[in-house]
Design an enzyme around this catalytic site. Structure first.
Site, PDB file in Angstrom:
ATOM      1  N   LYS A  57       0.841  -1.207   0.000  1.00 15.46           N
ATOM      2  CA  LYS A  57       0.000   0.000   0.000  1.00 15.46           C
ATOM      3  C   LYS A  57       0.882   1.265   0.000  1.00 15.46           C
ATOM      4  CE  LYS A  57      -3.696  -2.577   2.210  1.00 15.46           C
ATOM      5  NZ  LYS A  57      -4.341  -2.996   3.467  1.00 15.46           N
ATOM      6  N   GLN A 101      -4.133  -1.689   9.711  1.00 16.47           N
ATOM      7  CA  GLN A 101      -4.016  -3.035   9.126  1.00 16.47           C
ATOM      8  C   GLN A 101      -4.540  -4.081  10.106  1.00 16.47           C
ATOM      9  OE1 GLN A 101      -2.979  -3.622   5.862  1.00 16.47           O
ATOM     10  NE2 GLN A 101      -3.709  -5.692   6.282  1.00 16.47           N
ATOM     11  N   ASP A 124     -10.649   2.779   4.456  1.00 21.62           N
ATOM     12  CA  ASP A 124     -10.903   1.337   4.334  1.00 21.62           C
ATOM     13  C   ASP A 124     -12.406   1.052   4.291  1.00 21.62           C
ATOM     14  OD1 ASP A 124      -8.857  -0.426   3.906  1.00 21.62           O
ATOM     15  OD2 ASP A 124      -8.234  -0.541   6.011  1.00 21.62           O
TER      16      ASP A 124
END
Ligand code: NAD
Length: 298
Positions: A57, A101, A124
Protein backbone atom coordinates in the site's frame (compact mmCIF):
# COMPACT_ATOMS: atom_id res chain seq x y z
CA UNK A 1 -19.41 -31.62 -22.46
CA UNK A 2 -19.82 -27.89 -22.06
CA UNK A 3 -17.21 -25.91 -23.96
CA UNK A 4 -17.17 -22.23 -23.35
CA UNK A 5 -14.80 -19.43 -24.12
CA UNK A 6 -13.36 -18.47 -20.79
CA UNK A 7 -12.04 -14.95 -20.26
CA UNK A 8 -9.58 -14.15 -17.52
CA UNK A 9 -10.51 -11.12 -15.40
CA UNK A 10 -7.02 -9.70 -15.38
CA UNK A 11 -6.14 -7.74 -12.24
CA UNK A 12 -2.84 -6.61 -13.75
CA UNK A 13 -4.54 -5.05 -16.77
CA UNK A 14 -7.45 -3.46 -14.91
CA UNK A 15 -5.41 -2.15 -11.99
CA UNK A 16 -2.86 -0.59 -14.38
CA UNK A 17 -5.72 1.18 -16.18
CA UNK A 18 -7.26 2.46 -12.93
CA UNK A 19 -3.89 3.52 -11.53
CA UNK A 20 -3.26 5.61 -14.66
CA UNK A 21 -6.64 7.29 -14.13
CA UNK A 22 -5.77 8.00 -10.49
CA UNK A 23 -2.34 9.43 -11.41
CA UNK A 24 -3.95 11.77 -13.93
CA UNK A 25 -6.61 12.83 -11.44
CA UNK A 26 -3.98 13.56 -8.77
CA UNK A 27 -1.97 15.69 -11.21
CA UNK A 28 -5.08 17.64 -12.27
CA UNK A 29 -6.11 18.08 -8.66
CA UNK A 30 -2.68 19.41 -7.72
CA UNK A 31 -2.51 21.65 -10.80
CA UNK A 32 -5.75 23.25 -9.53
CA UNK A 33 -4.14 23.95 -6.15
CA UNK A 34 -5.29 20.75 -4.43
CA UNK A 35 -3.14 19.07 -1.83
CA UNK A 36 -1.29 15.81 -2.35
CA UNK A 37 -3.40 12.97 -0.86
CA UNK A 38 -1.72 11.60 2.27
CA UNK A 39 -2.41 8.10 3.61
CA UNK A 40 -1.39 7.08 7.14
CA UNK A 41 -1.07 3.34 7.70
CA UNK A 42 -0.91 1.78 11.15
CA UNK A 43 0.82 -1.58 11.56
CA UNK A 44 0.82 -3.33 14.93
CA UNK A 45 3.23 -6.22 15.51
CA UNK A 46 5.06 -8.05 12.73
CA UNK A 47 2.65 -10.48 11.10
CA UNK A 48 4.43 -11.24 7.77
CA UNK A 49 1.22 -11.08 5.66
CA UNK A 50 0.25 -7.73 7.23
CA UNK A 51 3.80 -6.42 6.63
CA UNK A 52 3.51 -7.38 2.97
CA UNK A 53 0.06 -5.80 2.55
CA UNK A 54 1.05 -2.53 4.22
CA UNK A 55 4.34 -2.44 2.31
CA UNK A 56 2.46 -2.76 -0.95
CA UNK A 57 0.00 0.00 0.00
CA UNK A 58 2.85 2.40 0.88
CA UNK A 59 4.65 1.55 -2.37
CA UNK A 60 1.51 2.28 -4.35
CA UNK A 61 1.18 5.69 -2.68
CA UNK A 62 4.61 6.58 -4.00
CA UNK A 63 3.78 5.27 -7.48
CA UNK A 64 0.55 7.27 -7.70
CA UNK A 65 1.92 10.56 -6.35
CA UNK A 66 0.43 10.32 -2.85
CA UNK A 67 2.25 10.97 0.41
CA UNK A 68 2.27 8.16 2.94
CA UNK A 69 3.24 7.67 6.57
CA UNK A 70 3.74 4.23 8.04
CA UNK A 71 3.36 4.06 11.80
CA UNK A 72 4.64 0.85 13.36
CA UNK A 73 3.81 -0.21 16.89
CA UNK A 74 4.94 -3.05 19.07
CA UNK A 75 2.41 -5.88 19.45
CA UNK A 76 2.27 -5.03 23.16
CA UNK A 77 0.77 -1.53 22.62
CA UNK A 78 -2.42 -1.04 24.66
CA UNK A 79 -5.78 -0.43 23.03
CA UNK A 80 -5.94 2.96 24.75
CA UNK A 81 -2.57 4.07 23.37
CA UNK A 82 -3.46 2.86 19.88
CA UNK A 83 -6.72 4.80 19.97
CA UNK A 84 -4.74 7.89 21.06
CA UNK A 85 -2.57 7.48 17.96
CA UNK A 86 -5.67 7.24 15.77
CA UNK A 87 -7.07 10.39 17.38
CA UNK A 88 -3.79 12.19 16.77
CA UNK A 89 -4.07 11.29 13.07
CA UNK A 90 -7.74 12.38 13.05
CA UNK A 91 -6.60 15.83 14.21
CA UNK A 92 -3.60 16.05 11.88
CA UNK A 93 -4.68 18.31 9.06
CA UNK A 94 -2.00 16.89 6.81
CA UNK A 95 -3.48 13.35 6.87
CA UNK A 96 -6.38 12.50 4.53
CA UNK A 97 -6.82 8.76 5.04
CA UNK A 98 -6.18 6.41 7.97
CA UNK A 99 -5.76 2.69 7.56
CA UNK A 100 -5.38 0.25 10.43
CA UNK A 101 -4.02 -3.04 9.13
CA UNK A 102 -6.06 -5.95 10.47
CA UNK A 103 -5.92 -8.31 12.27
CA UNK A 104 -4.84 -6.61 15.51
CA UNK A 105 -3.38 -8.55 18.47
CA UNK A 106 -5.98 -10.36 20.59
CA UNK A 107 -5.94 -7.86 23.49
CA UNK A 108 -7.03 -4.98 21.21
CA UNK A 109 -10.62 -4.64 20.01
CA UNK A 110 -10.56 -4.02 16.26
CA UNK A 111 -14.05 -2.53 16.51
CA UNK A 112 -12.98 0.05 19.11
CA UNK A 113 -9.99 1.13 17.03
CA UNK A 114 -11.98 1.33 13.78
CA UNK A 115 -14.76 3.25 15.54
CA UNK A 116 -12.16 5.81 16.66
CA UNK A 117 -11.21 6.74 13.07
CA UNK A 118 -12.79 10.01 11.87
CA UNK A 119 -15.33 8.92 9.25
CA UNK A 120 -14.00 11.46 6.75
CA UNK A 121 -10.63 9.68 6.89
CA UNK A 122 -12.02 6.11 6.89
CA UNK A 123 -10.52 5.05 3.56
CA UNK A 124 -10.90 1.34 4.33
CA UNK A 125 -14.66 1.88 4.61
CA UNK A 126 -14.96 -0.17 7.82
CA UNK A 127 -16.34 2.55 10.13
CA UNK A 128 -19.99 1.93 11.16
CA UNK A 129 -21.07 5.23 9.57
CA UNK A 130 -19.41 4.30 6.26
CA UNK A 131 -21.04 0.85 6.37
CA UNK A 132 -24.43 2.36 7.25
CA UNK A 133 -24.21 4.82 4.36
CA UNK A 134 -23.23 2.01 1.99
CA UNK A 135 -26.25 0.00 3.16
CA UNK A 136 -28.53 2.97 2.49
CA UNK A 137 -26.96 3.63 -0.91
CA UNK A 138 -25.54 7.01 0.14
CA UNK A 139 -22.17 8.19 -1.23
CA UNK A 140 -19.37 6.99 1.05
CA UNK A 141 -16.06 5.13 1.16
CA UNK A 142 -16.71 1.54 0.06
CA UNK A 143 -14.67 -1.28 1.62
CA UNK A 144 -11.62 -1.65 -0.60
CA UNK A 145 -11.97 -5.29 -1.72
CA UNK A 146 -15.68 -5.23 -2.64
CA UNK A 147 -15.10 -1.82 -4.26
CA UNK A 148 -12.23 -3.28 -6.31
CA UNK A 149 -14.44 -6.18 -7.43
CA UNK A 150 -17.15 -3.74 -8.56
CA UNK A 151 -14.51 -1.78 -10.52
CA UNK A 152 -13.40 -4.99 -12.19
CA UNK A 153 -16.94 -6.01 -13.22
CA UNK A 154 -17.46 -2.47 -14.52
CA UNK A 155 -14.24 -2.56 -16.56
CA UNK A 156 -15.29 -5.75 -18.33
CA UNK A 157 -18.83 -4.40 -18.86
CA UNK A 158 -20.36 -7.38 -17.09
CA UNK A 159 -24.03 -6.62 -16.59
CA UNK A 160 -25.08 -8.49 -13.46
CA UNK A 161 -28.76 -7.42 -13.52
CA UNK A 162 -31.05 -10.36 -12.75
CA UNK A 163 -28.20 -12.79 -12.17
CA UNK A 164 -28.21 -15.27 -9.31
CA UNK A 165 -25.19 -14.29 -7.23
CA UNK A 166 -23.82 -16.48 -4.46
CA UNK A 167 -21.39 -14.84 -2.05
CA UNK A 168 -19.52 -17.38 0.11
CA UNK A 169 -18.33 -15.74 3.33
CA UNK A 170 -19.91 -13.16 5.64
CA UNK A 171 -16.95 -11.19 7.01
CA UNK A 172 -17.34 -7.47 7.58
CA UNK A 173 -14.53 -6.70 5.18
CA UNK A 174 -15.55 -8.84 2.18
CA UNK A 175 -18.60 -11.13 2.28
CA UNK A 176 -21.17 -8.88 3.94
CA UNK A 177 -20.46 -5.67 1.99
CA UNK A 178 -20.22 -7.71 -1.22
CA UNK A 179 -23.80 -8.97 -0.78
CA UNK A 180 -25.01 -5.40 -0.24
CA UNK A 181 -23.25 -4.00 -3.30
CA UNK A 182 -24.35 -6.83 -5.59
CA UNK A 183 -28.00 -6.46 -4.59
CA UNK A 184 -28.34 -2.68 -4.86
CA UNK A 185 -30.22 -1.05 -7.73
CA UNK A 186 -27.16 -0.21 -9.84
CA UNK A 187 -24.83 -1.70 -12.38
CA UNK A 188 -22.87 -3.72 -11.36
CA UNK A 189 -25.55 -4.86 -8.93
CA UNK A 190 -29.22 -5.71 -9.42
CA UNK A 191 -28.43 -9.37 -8.77
CA UNK A 192 -30.45 -11.76 -6.65
CA UNK A 193 -27.98 -12.43 -3.89
CA UNK A 194 -27.59 -15.42 -1.57
CA UNK A 195 -25.08 -15.22 1.25
CA UNK A 196 -23.56 -18.57 2.21
CA UNK A 197 -21.29 -19.16 5.20
CA UNK A 198 -19.78 -21.80 7.44
CA UNK A 199 -23.19 -23.01 8.66
CA UNK A 200 -24.77 -23.25 5.19
CA UNK A 201 -26.11 -26.74 4.49
CA UNK A 202 -25.56 -28.15 1.01
CA UNK A 203 -23.44 -25.27 -0.30
CA UNK A 204 -23.25 -26.99 -3.68
CA UNK A 205 -27.03 -26.68 -4.19
CA UNK A 206 -26.64 -22.91 -4.00
CA UNK A 207 -23.48 -22.59 -6.06
CA UNK A 208 -24.80 -24.82 -8.87
CA UNK A 209 -27.62 -22.34 -9.33
CA UNK A 210 -25.31 -19.32 -9.39
CA UNK A 211 -24.55 -17.19 -12.44
CA UNK A 212 -21.84 -15.49 -10.42
CA UNK A 213 -19.93 -16.88 -7.43
CA UNK A 214 -17.88 -14.61 -5.19
CA UNK A 215 -15.71 -16.78 -2.93
CA UNK A 216 -14.28 -15.17 0.24
CA UNK A 217 -13.75 -18.18 2.47
CA UNK A 218 -10.05 -18.50 3.24
CA UNK A 219 -9.83 -22.20 2.32
CA UNK A 220 -7.53 -23.28 -0.52
CA UNK A 221 -9.30 -24.57 -3.67
CA UNK A 222 -12.57 -25.06 -1.76
CA UNK A 223 -14.84 -24.31 -4.72
CA UNK A 224 -14.45 -27.28 -7.05
CA UNK A 225 -15.63 -27.89 -10.62
CA UNK A 226 -18.62 -30.01 -9.53
CA UNK A 227 -19.98 -26.98 -7.64
CA UNK A 228 -19.98 -24.64 -10.64
CA UNK A 229 -22.65 -24.17 -13.30
CA UNK A 230 -21.14 -24.08 -16.80
CA UNK A 231 -20.79 -20.50 -18.01
CA UNK A 232 -20.72 -19.00 -14.49
CA UNK A 233 -18.62 -15.98 -13.53
CA UNK A 234 -16.13 -16.66 -10.74
CA UNK A 235 -14.61 -14.01 -8.48
CA UNK A 236 -11.98 -15.57 -6.23
CA UNK A 237 -11.12 -13.38 -3.24
CA UNK A 238 -9.18 -16.01 -1.29
CA UNK A 239 -5.46 -15.71 -0.66
CA UNK A 240 -4.09 -18.95 0.81
CA UNK A 241 -0.49 -20.08 1.07
CA UNK A 242 0.04 -23.79 0.40
CA UNK A 243 3.15 -25.97 0.35
CA UNK A 244 4.77 -26.41 -3.05
CA UNK A 245 8.10 -28.21 -3.14
CA UNK A 246 8.65 -27.12 -6.76
CA UNK A 247 8.97 -23.47 -5.65
CA UNK A 248 12.16 -21.99 -4.27
CA UNK A 249 10.24 -20.61 -1.30
CA UNK A 250 8.59 -24.00 -0.70
CA UNK A 251 5.11 -22.51 -1.01
CA UNK A 252 2.76 -20.62 -3.33
CA UNK A 253 -0.47 -18.64 -3.20
CA UNK A 254 -3.80 -20.11 -4.30
CA UNK A 255 -7.36 -18.84 -4.10
CA UNK A 256 -10.53 -20.33 -2.64
CA UNK A 257 -11.35 -21.77 -6.07
CA UNK A 258 -9.77 -24.80 -7.70
CA UNK A 259 -8.70 -22.65 -10.64
CA UNK A 260 -7.26 -25.34 -12.94
CA UNK A 261 -10.44 -27.40 -12.98
CA UNK A 262 -12.99 -24.60 -12.66
CA UNK A 263 -11.55 -22.18 -15.23
CA UNK A 264 -12.41 -24.31 -18.33
CA UNK A 265 -16.07 -24.29 -17.22
CA UNK A 266 -16.68 -20.60 -16.69
CA UNK A 267 -17.28 -17.50 -18.75
CA UNK A 268 -15.05 -15.27 -16.62
CA UNK A 269 -12.69 -15.98 -13.72
CA UNK A 270 -10.20 -14.03 -11.60
CA UNK A 271 -6.78 -15.66 -11.07
CA UNK A 272 -4.93 -15.77 -7.74
CA UNK A 273 -2.55 -14.01 -7.52
CA UNK A 274 -2.98 -11.12 -10.02
CA UNK A 275 -6.74 -10.89 -9.59
CA UNK A 276 -8.80 -9.33 -6.82
CA UNK A 277 -5.77 -8.49 -4.64
CA UNK A 278 -4.58 -5.83 -7.09
CA UNK A 279 -8.10 -4.40 -7.30
CA UNK A 280 -8.22 -3.98 -3.52
CA UNK A 281 -5.30 -1.54 -3.73
CA UNK A 282 -7.17 0.42 -6.42
CA UNK A 283 -10.22 0.68 -4.15
CA UNK A 284 -8.09 1.97 -1.28
CA UNK A 285 -6.28 4.53 -3.45
CA UNK A 286 -9.51 5.83 -4.99
CA UNK A 287 -10.96 6.24 -1.49
CA UNK A 288 -7.85 8.14 -0.34
CA UNK A 289 -8.00 10.56 -3.26
CA UNK A 290 -11.71 11.08 -2.61
CA UNK A 291 -11.03 11.70 1.10
CA UNK A 292 -8.43 14.36 0.24
CA UNK A 293 -10.84 16.06 -2.15
CA UNK A 294 -13.80 15.99 0.24
CA UNK A 295 -11.77 17.06 3.24
CA UNK A 296 -10.05 20.00 1.63
CA UNK A 297 -13.39 21.07 0.21
CA UNK A 298 -12.59 21.60 -3.47
P1 NAD B 1 -12.91 -14.56 7.34
O1 NAD B 1 -12.16 -15.71 7.91
O2 NAD B 1 -13.22 -13.37 8.17
O3 NAD B 1 -14.28 -15.08 6.75
C1 NAD B 1 -14.39 -16.30 6.08
C2 NAD B 1 -15.85 -16.57 5.83
O4 NAD B 1 -15.96 -17.83 5.17
C3 NAD B 1 -16.67 -16.65 7.11
O5 NAD B 1 -17.72 -15.72 7.04
C4 NAD B 1 -17.20 -18.10 7.14
O6 NAD B 1 -18.57 -18.16 7.55
C5 NAD B 1 -17.04 -18.56 5.71
N1 NAD B 1 -16.69 -19.97 5.66
C6 NAD B 1 -15.72 -20.62 6.33
N2 NAD B 1 -15.74 -21.94 6.04
C7 NAD B 1 -16.78 -22.12 5.19
C8 NAD B 1 -17.31 -23.26 4.56
N3 NAD B 1 -16.79 -24.46 4.74
N4 NAD B 1 -18.37 -23.08 3.74
C9 NAD B 1 -18.91 -21.87 3.55
N5 NAD B 1 -18.44 -20.76 4.12
C10 NAD B 1 -17.38 -20.88 4.94
O7 NAD B 1 -12.10 -14.15 6.03
P2 NAD B 1 -12.10 -12.82 5.13
O8 NAD B 1 -11.34 -11.78 5.84
O9 NAD B 1 -13.47 -12.53 4.62
O10 NAD B 1 -11.19 -13.34 3.94
C11 NAD B 1 -11.55 -14.45 3.14
C12 NAD B 1 -10.41 -14.78 2.21
O11 NAD B 1 -10.16 -13.68 1.37
C13 NAD B 1 -9.08 -15.07 2.90
O12 NAD B 1 -8.38 -16.03 2.15
C14 NAD B 1 -8.36 -13.75 2.84
O13 NAD B 1 -6.96 -13.89 2.87
C15 NAD B 1 -8.83 -13.25 1.52
N6 NAD B 1 -8.82 -11.78 1.36
C16 NAD B 1 -8.34 -11.33 0.20
C17 NAD B 1 -8.36 -9.97 -0.06
C18 NAD B 1 -7.86 -9.49 -1.38
O14 NAD B 1 -7.57 -8.32 -1.52
N7 NAD B 1 -7.78 -10.36 -2.38
C19 NAD B 1 -8.87 -9.07 0.87
C20 NAD B 1 -9.38 -9.59 2.06
C21 NAD B 1 -9.36 -10.96 2.29
Amino acid sequence: MYICHMQLLDGVLVSAHIKEQIKTEVKEWQAGGGKKPHLAAILVGNNPASEAYVGSKVKHCEELGFDSTLLRFDAAITEQDLIKEVERLNNDDNIDGILVQLPLPGHISGDSVINAIAQGKDVDGFHPVSVGKMLLGQPTFLPATPYGIMLMLEYYNINTAGMNCVVIGRSNIVGTPMTILMSRNANPGNATVTMCHSKTKNLKEFTLNADIIIAAIGRPKYVTADMVKPGAIIIDVGINRIDDASKKSGSRLVGDVDFDNVAPLCSYITPVPKGVGLMTICGLMKNTLLAAKLRTGK
